[in-house]
Design a protein around this motif. Sequence first.
Motif, PDB file in Angstrom:
ATOM      1  N   PHE A  67       0.836  -1.200   0.000  1.00 21.58           N
ATOM      2  CA  PHE A  67       0.000   0.000   0.000  1.00 21.58           C
ATOM      3  C   PHE A  67       0.873   1.253   0.000  1.00 21.58           C
ATOM      4  CE2 PHE A  67      -2.188   3.358   2.426  1.00 21.58           C
ATOM      5  CZ  PHE A  67      -3.310   3.536   1.641  1.00 21.58           C
ATOM      6  N   ILE A  68       1.901   1.259   0.849  1.00 19.55           N
ATOM      7  CA  ILE A  68       2.821   2.410   0.919  1.00 19.55           C
ATOM      8  C   ILE A  68       3.454   2.620  -0.454  1.00 19.55           C
ATOM      9  CG2 ILE A  68       4.875   3.380   2.044  1.00 19.55           C
ATOM     10  CD1 ILE A  68       2.539   2.907   4.017  1.00 19.55           C
ATOM     11  N   LYS A  69       3.974   1.548  -1.031  1.00 22.82           N
ATOM     12  CA  LYS A  69       4.618   1.638  -2.349  1.00 22.82           C
ATOM     13  C   LYS A  69       3.652   2.196  -3.387  1.00 22.82           C
ATOM     14  CE  LYS A  69       6.742  -1.284  -5.871  1.00 22.82           C
ATOM     15  NZ  LYS A  69       5.699  -1.200  -6.910  1.00 22.82           N
ATOM     16  N   ASP A  70       2.426   1.711  -3.359  1.00 17.31           N
ATOM     17  CA  ASP A  70       1.443   2.138  -4.359  1.00 17.31           C
ATOM     18  C   ASP A  70       1.043   3.605  -4.208  1.00 17.31           C
ATOM     19  OD1 ASP A  70       1.550  -0.401  -5.417  1.00 17.31           O
ATOM     20  OD2 ASP A  70      -0.364  -1.056  -4.557  1.00 17.31           O
ATOM     21  N   HIS A  77       5.416  12.950  -2.732  1.00 21.61           N
ATOM     22  CA  HIS A  77       5.909  14.115  -2.002  1.00 21.61           C
ATOM     23  C   HIS A  77       5.503  14.096  -0.524  1.00 21.61           C
ATOM     24  CE1 HIS A  77       1.833  14.978  -3.289  1.00 21.61           C
ATOM     25  NE2 HIS A  77       1.770  15.950  -2.401  1.00 21.61           N
ATOM     26  N   ILE A  78       4.656  13.155  -0.129  1.00 25.12           N
ATOM     27  CA  ILE A  78       4.168  13.112   1.251  1.00 25.12           C
ATOM     28  C   ILE A  78       4.964  12.074   2.045  1.00 25.12           C
ATOM     29  CG2 ILE A  78       2.190  12.667   2.744  1.00 25.12           C
ATOM     30  CD1 ILE A  78       0.404  13.592   0.414  1.00 25.12           C
ATOM     31  N   PRO A  79       5.684  12.500   3.082  1.00 21.67           N
ATOM     32  CA  PRO A  79       6.423  11.557   3.928  1.00 21.67           C
ATOM     33  C   PRO A  79       5.447  10.681   4.724  1.00 21.67           C
ATOM     34  CG  PRO A  79       7.219  13.816   4.219  1.00 21.67           C
ATOM     35  CD  PRO A  79       5.932  13.890   3.455  1.00 21.67           C
ATOM     36  N   ILE A  80       5.696   9.367   4.705  1.00 25.41           N
ATOM     37  CA  ILE A  80       4.808   8.404   5.346  1.00 25.41           C
ATOM     38  C   ILE A  80       5.552   7.613   6.413  1.00 25.41           C
ATOM     39  CG2 ILE A  80       3.420   6.323   4.955  1.00 25.41           C
ATOM     40  CD1 ILE A  80       2.901   7.347   2.106  1.00 25.41           C
ATOM     41  N   ASP A  89      10.650  -8.465  11.470  1.00 30.98           N
ATOM     42  CA  ASP A  89      10.613  -9.189  10.199  1.00 30.98           C
ATOM     43  C   ASP A  89      10.026  -8.392   9.040  1.00 30.98           C
ATOM     44  OD1 ASP A  89      11.766 -11.452  11.359  1.00 30.98           O
ATOM     45  OD2 ASP A  89       9.816 -12.249  11.961  1.00 30.98           O
ATOM     46  N   ASN A  90       9.339  -7.265   9.325  1.00 28.87           N
ATOM     47  CA  ASN A  90       8.751  -6.513   8.210  1.00 28.87           C
ATOM     48  C   ASN A  90       9.154  -5.035   8.165  1.00 28.87           C
ATOM     49  OD1 ASN A  90       7.160  -5.265  10.171  1.00 28.87           O
ATOM     50  ND2 ASN A  90       5.241  -6.136   9.458  1.00 28.87           N
ATOM     51  N   ALA A  91       9.903  -4.563   9.133  1.00 26.32           N
ATOM     52  CA  ALA A  91      10.293  -3.145   9.169  1.00 26.32           C
ATOM     53  C   ALA A  91      10.996  -2.731   7.873  1.00 26.32           C
ATOM     54  CB  ALA A  91      11.180  -2.865  10.379  1.00 26.32           C
ATOM     55  N   GLN A  92      11.886  -3.562   7.376  1.00 27.79           N
ATOM     56  CA  GLN A  92      12.619  -3.229   6.155  1.00 27.79           C
ATOM     57  C   GLN A  92      11.697  -3.147   4.944  1.00 27.79           C
ATOM     58  OE1 GLN A  92      15.763  -6.237   6.152  1.00 27.79           O
ATOM     59  NE2 GLN A  92      17.225  -4.665   6.768  1.00 27.79           N
ATOM     60  N   ASP A  93      10.653  -3.969   4.924  1.00 32.17           N
ATOM     61  CA  ASP A  93       9.716  -3.936   3.800  1.00 32.17           C
ATOM     62  C   ASP A  93       9.088  -2.552   3.656  1.00 32.17           C
ATOM     63  OD1 ASP A  93      10.229  -6.652   3.445  1.00 32.17           O
ATOM     64  OD2 ASP A  93       8.411  -7.279   4.526  1.00 32.17           O
ATOM     65  N   TYR A  94       8.736  -1.950   4.781  1.00 30.94           N
ATOM     66  CA  TYR A  94       8.101  -0.630   4.751  1.00 30.94           C
ATOM     67  C   TYR A  94       9.085   0.457   4.316  1.00 30.94           C
ATOM     68  CZ  TYR A  94       3.909  -2.563   6.849  1.00 30.94           C
ATOM     69  OH  TYR A  94       2.764  -3.285   7.072  1.00 30.94           O
ATOM     70  N   GLY A  98       9.118   2.870   0.674  1.00 28.15           N
ATOM     71  CA  GLY A  98       9.131   4.327   0.603  1.00 28.15           C
ATOM     72  C   GLY A  98       8.817   5.055   1.894  1.00 28.15           C
ATOM     73  N   ALA A  99       8.593   4.322   2.983  1.00 27.01           N
ATOM     74  CA  ALA A  99       8.357   4.974   4.268  1.00 27.01           C
ATOM     75  C   ALA A  99       9.635   5.673   4.734  1.00 27.01           C
ATOM     76  CB  ALA A  99       7.916   3.954   5.310  1.00 27.01           C
ATOM     77  N   ILE A 100       9.483   6.846   5.371  1.00 27.54           N
ATOM     78  CA  ILE A 100      10.661   7.564   5.866  1.00 27.54           C
ATOM     79  C   ILE A 100      11.122   7.011   7.210  1.00 27.54           C
ATOM     80  CG2 ILE A 100      10.126   9.672   4.626  1.00 27.54           C
ATOM     81  CD1 ILE A 100       9.210  10.829   7.421  1.00 27.54           C
ATOM     82  N   ALA A 101      10.238   6.307   7.893  1.00 30.32           N
ATOM     83  CA  ALA A 101      10.523   5.704   9.194  1.00 30.32           C
ATOM     84  C   ALA A 101       9.412   4.703   9.470  1.00 30.32           C
ATOM     85  CB  ALA A 101      10.560   6.779  10.292  1.00 30.32           C
ATOM     86  N   VAL A 102       9.552   3.942  10.535  1.00 32.78           N
ATOM     87  CA  VAL A 102       8.484   3.068  10.990  1.00 32.78           C
ATOM     88  C   VAL A 102       8.244   3.336  12.469  1.00 32.78           C
ATOM     89  CG1 VAL A 102       8.836   1.243   9.283  1.00 32.78           C
ATOM     90  CG2 VAL A 102      10.098   1.150  11.430  1.00 32.78           C
ATOM     91  N   GLY A 103       7.002   3.207  12.878  1.00 31.65           N
ATOM     92  CA  GLY A 103       6.660   3.360  14.283  1.00 31.65           C
ATOM     93  C   GLY A 103       6.452   1.995  14.902  1.00 31.65           C
ATOM     94  N   VAL A 104       7.170   1.733  15.963  1.00 30.80           N
ATOM     95  CA  VAL A 104       7.022   0.445  16.656  1.00 30.80           C
ATOM     96  C   VAL A 104       6.594   0.704  18.090  1.00 30.80           C
ATOM     97  CG1 VAL A 104       8.627  -0.815  15.192  1.00 30.80           C
ATOM     98  CG2 VAL A 104       9.497   0.355  17.179  1.00 30.80           C
TER      99      VAL A 104
END
Length: 138
Positions: A67-70, A77-80, A89-94, A98-104
């Motif tokens: 979804f992020i990629k799409d 232009h919108i940071p996600i 196991d999935n942080a790198q996928d996000y 194209g995610a600028i960071a991940v929230g855990v």
Amino acid sequence: MSAREAIAAGAEFIFAPTLSQETIQVSNRYGKIVIPGVMTPTEMLQAYEWGADAVKIFPASVVGATFIKDVKGPLGHIPIIPTGGIHLDNAQDYIHAGAIAVGVGGSLMNKQYIKANDWAALTDLAKQFTEKVQQARS
């Protein structure tokens, strides 16, 4: 607690659970970073047009990294920042999507470590997340 109260208490940024124009306006007025929670591309665009610095997708586990990629296609232009269901196991996928960071949250705040006061293990887990994100960015 409102954004104004959080800022008065010393908050340097507002990581909001939902999209609120007032929250964005207050945060901007006081020069604080504001990242509202959104789910749809329309909400992402609205948040950004209202002055959000980035948007938080929650729960990311429902939509996944694809979804992020799409949405990065038309809304690149919108940071996600995806949150909810992010783990080692999935942080790198996000990040790759194209995610600028991940929230855990839950996956970082390991209840067993906390209950045992095993701060070294909790610190190591945080370092593992950091390393995963750094690897994905390089």
